[in-house]
Motif scaffolding. Structure first.
Motif, short mmCIF file in Angstrom:
data_model
loop_
_atom_site.label_atom_id
_atom_site.label_comp_id
_atom_site.label_asym_id
_atom_site.label_seq_id
_atom_site.Cartn_x
_atom_site.Cartn_y
_atom_site.Cartn_z
N HIS A 136 49.62 67.06 32.31
CA HIS A 136 49.48 68.51 32.24
C HIS A 136 50.79 69.16 32.63
CE1 HIS A 136 45.30 67.85 31.64
NE2 HIS A 136 45.13 67.33 32.83
N LEU A 137 51.27 70.02 31.80
CA LEU A 137 52.49 70.75 32.08
C LEU A 137 52.17 71.85 33.10
CD1 LEU A 137 55.46 71.29 31.28
CD2 LEU A 137 54.59 72.92 29.61
N ALA A 138 53.01 71.96 34.10
CA ALA A 138 52.79 72.98 35.13
C ALA A 138 52.82 74.36 34.50
CB ALA A 138 53.88 72.87 36.20
N ALA A 139 51.99 75.25 34.98
CA ALA A 139 51.93 76.61 34.44
C ALA A 139 53.28 77.28 34.51
CB ALA A 139 50.90 77.42 35.23
N ALA A 140 53.67 77.96 33.48
CA ALA A 140 54.97 78.59 33.42
C ALA A 140 54.83 79.99 32.86
CB ALA A 140 55.92 77.77 32.54
N GLU A 141 55.64 80.89 33.36
CA GLU A 141 55.57 82.28 32.92
C GLU A 141 56.44 82.46 31.68
OE1 GLU A 141 53.70 84.66 34.06
OE2 GLU A 141 52.80 83.49 35.65
N GLU A 142 55.98 81.99 30.53
CA GLU A 142 56.69 82.16 29.29
C GLU A 142 55.91 83.12 28.39
OE1 GLU A 142 57.80 78.56 27.40
OE2 GLU A 142 58.86 77.76 29.14
N ASP A 143 56.55 83.57 27.34
CA ASP A 143 55.94 84.56 26.46
C ASP A 143 55.05 83.95 25.40
OD1 ASP A 143 57.15 86.59 27.81
OD2 ASP A 143 58.89 86.67 26.48
N LYS A 144 55.17 82.66 25.14
CA LYS A 144 54.47 82.06 24.02
C LYS A 144 54.17 80.60 24.29
CE LYS A 144 56.92 81.11 20.33
NZ LYS A 144 56.91 79.65 20.32
N PRO A 145 53.13 80.07 23.63
CA PRO A 145 52.86 78.63 23.71
C PRO A 145 53.92 77.88 22.90
CG PRO A 145 51.35 79.66 22.19
CD PRO A 145 52.13 80.78 22.83
N ARG A 146 53.91 76.57 23.02
CA ARG A 146 54.94 75.76 22.39
C ARG A 146 54.32 74.55 21.70
NH1 ARG A 146 57.79 71.44 24.34
NH2 ARG A 146 56.91 71.74 26.41
N PHE A 147 54.65 74.37 20.42
CA PHE A 147 54.25 73.16 19.70
C PHE A 147 55.16 72.04 20.17
CE2 PHE A 147 53.25 70.18 16.46
CZ PHE A 147 52.03 70.57 15.93
N ASP A 148 54.59 70.94 20.65
CA ASP A 148 55.44 69.93 21.29
C ASP A 148 55.07 68.48 20.94
OD1 ASP A 148 53.05 69.67 22.64
OD2 ASP A 148 53.88 70.00 24.64
N ARG A 149 54.15 68.27 20.01
CA ARG A 149 53.77 66.90 19.67
C ARG A 149 53.84 66.70 18.16
NH1 ARG A 149 48.51 64.19 18.61
NH2 ARG A 149 48.68 62.01 19.20
N ALA A 150 54.75 65.83 17.72
CA ALA A 150 54.93 65.55 16.30
C ALA A 150 55.72 64.27 16.14
CB ALA A 150 55.65 66.70 15.61
N VAL A 151 55.42 63.53 15.09
CA VAL A 151 56.20 62.35 14.76
C VAL A 151 57.61 62.79 14.39
CG1 VAL A 151 56.36 60.35 13.22
CG2 VAL A 151 54.12 61.23 13.90
N GLU A 152 58.63 62.08 14.88
CA GLU A 152 60.00 62.47 14.59
C GLU A 152 60.40 62.14 13.16
OE1 GLU A 152 63.05 61.50 17.32
OE2 GLU A 152 61.85 61.96 19.09
N LYS A 153 59.98 60.96 12.66
CA LYS A 153 60.39 60.57 11.30
C LYS A 153 59.30 59.72 10.67
CE LYS A 153 64.04 58.28 8.63
NZ LYS A 153 65.35 57.57 8.67
#
Length: 394
Positions: free
Chosen positions: A33-50
């Motif tokens: 679990h990523l620690a809560a952060a005060e950012e403006d938007k969610p982030r797509f972070d899981r994808a196959v590189e190639k």
């Protein structure tokens, strides 16, 4: 070369860099679990590189995102844009789909996810399988996620099961660190596609038959014999008029009397001449603009009419511009002879009668197939200005 410009689903925060670095370190350590952060938007972070694959194959497409905001969300939009000649193997009823106007394949989707999305938590998705068309070659798959978005105009809602998400409870080798995209002006994750599939760009040989004084037609074609498609960008210039495709040397004893308006003549030792009668010509892209894909069987067409002034059987030549050969699998057909057959030719209408004799044109298999289908039908309609796509410089 230009591919797709990101249709971002939210604006990045000026404070994102330091927070993203911390998030990347936590993910690298396998923190579920990523620690809560005060950012403006969610982030797509899981994808196959190639993905390395073959024509006609299928592959799985996983995904995932992290709620990097400081609040719980109940609605989220995820967008996926496929590379050329890829398509989704299944559809979801909470997603909206768009069609690529060049390939006619459904290659873009925007999905609305509903549920409890807690601050600082990460979630995984399964987009199902992706089909690899026989004309696929290489490109990128792009992903984006945001809160303030809606399905683009001109899309249709899918049918089938719901696209759902589940909380990430273990480290995953497909998770990207936040620092990978923190330097960009927008947060977009991509998957590189590599398909072992060649392209054969070709020119056709033409034989002109007639007698002195005859006007004979010569039809030249610059065609993609496939099996893969290719982006229709043949040089680094933005204007199609400067994107030279072919160079033509007129056979001795002939004079060009009708020249396509997208070709220019050039005499040896002289400047460019727009009027017929030059000994050399260069022609640029005409039918296909640079934002499109040159599919197998598609072509550029260069119709000339020559007058036979004297008996001289030495051939001329048509050749691709050097830049066209960047990815060509068969250099043997990158140039072709322009032959003249005068001796023993049957009597044909002369220039004085105003008639134009057809040339005897030797056409390769890809060009013949294109003509049999009808040139106009091979060209896809332009993408609507309202269509939203993801693009990149590659």
């Amino acid at each position: 070369m230009p591919r797709r410009v990101s249709r971002t689903l939210g604006q990045p925060s000026g404070r994102a860099w330091s927070l993203s670095l911390v998030a990347g370190l936590l993910l690298a350590l396998g923190t579920p679990h990523l620690a809560a952060a005060e950012e403006d938007k969610p982030r797509f972070d899981r994808a196959v590189e190639k993905v390395t694959t073959t024509p006609g194959a299928k592959f799985d497409l996983p995904g995932g995102f992290t709620n990097s905001t400081g609040r719980t969300l109940d609605t989220l939009y995820v967008e996926v844009q496929l590379a050329d000649y890829l398509s989704f193997a299944e559809e979801f009823d909470n997603c909206w789909y768009e069609e690529d106007n060049d390939t006619l394949l459904v290659d873009g989707m925007t999905c609305r996810l509903e549920g409890t999305i807690r601050s600082g938590r990460s979630y995984d998705l399964d987009f199902g399988k992706v089909n690899v068309d026989n004309a696929a070659r290489f490109g990128n798959i792009y992903y984006s996620v945001g809160v303030d978005a809606k399905p683009p105009e001109g899309t249709r809602r899918g049918t089938g099961r719901q696209l759902t998400f589940g909380e990430r409870d273990h480290a995953d080798r497909y998770v990207r660190s936040a620092s990978a995209s923190a330097s960009a002006s927008y947060d977009v994750v991509s998957t590189r596609l590599d398909v072992d599939n060649p392209v054969d760009l070709a020119l056709n040989e033409v034989t002109l038959r007639g007698k002195r004084g005859d006007r004979v037609k010569a039809d030249f074609f610059f065609v993609n014999n496939g099996p893969a498609g290719i982006r229709a960008v043949f040089d680094s210039e933005e204007d199609n008029e400067t994107a030279v495709v072919v160079n033509l040397t007129v056979p001795p004893g002939l004079t060009a009397v009708e020249v396509p308006d997208f070709c220019r003549g050039k005499e040896r030792g002289h400047g460019d001449k727009g009027a017929p009668g030059a000994s050399h010509y260069y022609c640029w892209q005409h039918r296909l603009d640079k934002s499109r894909t040159m599919s197998p069987g598609q072509f550029e067409y260069f119709p000339f009419v020559f007058r036979i002034d004297r008996a001289d059987n030495r051939p001329g030549r048509i050749e691709m511009a050097t830049s066209d050969q960047r990815d060509d699998s068969d250099p043997s057909n990158d140039s072709a002879a322009i032959k003249v057959d005068i001796t023993g030719a049957p009597s044909l209408p002369s220039a004085s009668s105003g008639g134009v004799s057809p040339s005897h044109v030797l056409i390769g298999g890809g060009i013949a197939a294109a003509l049999a289908l009808g040139g106009g039908a091979l060209w896809r309609r332009r993408r609507s200005e309202a269509s939203h796509t993801l693009r990149e410089e590659s």
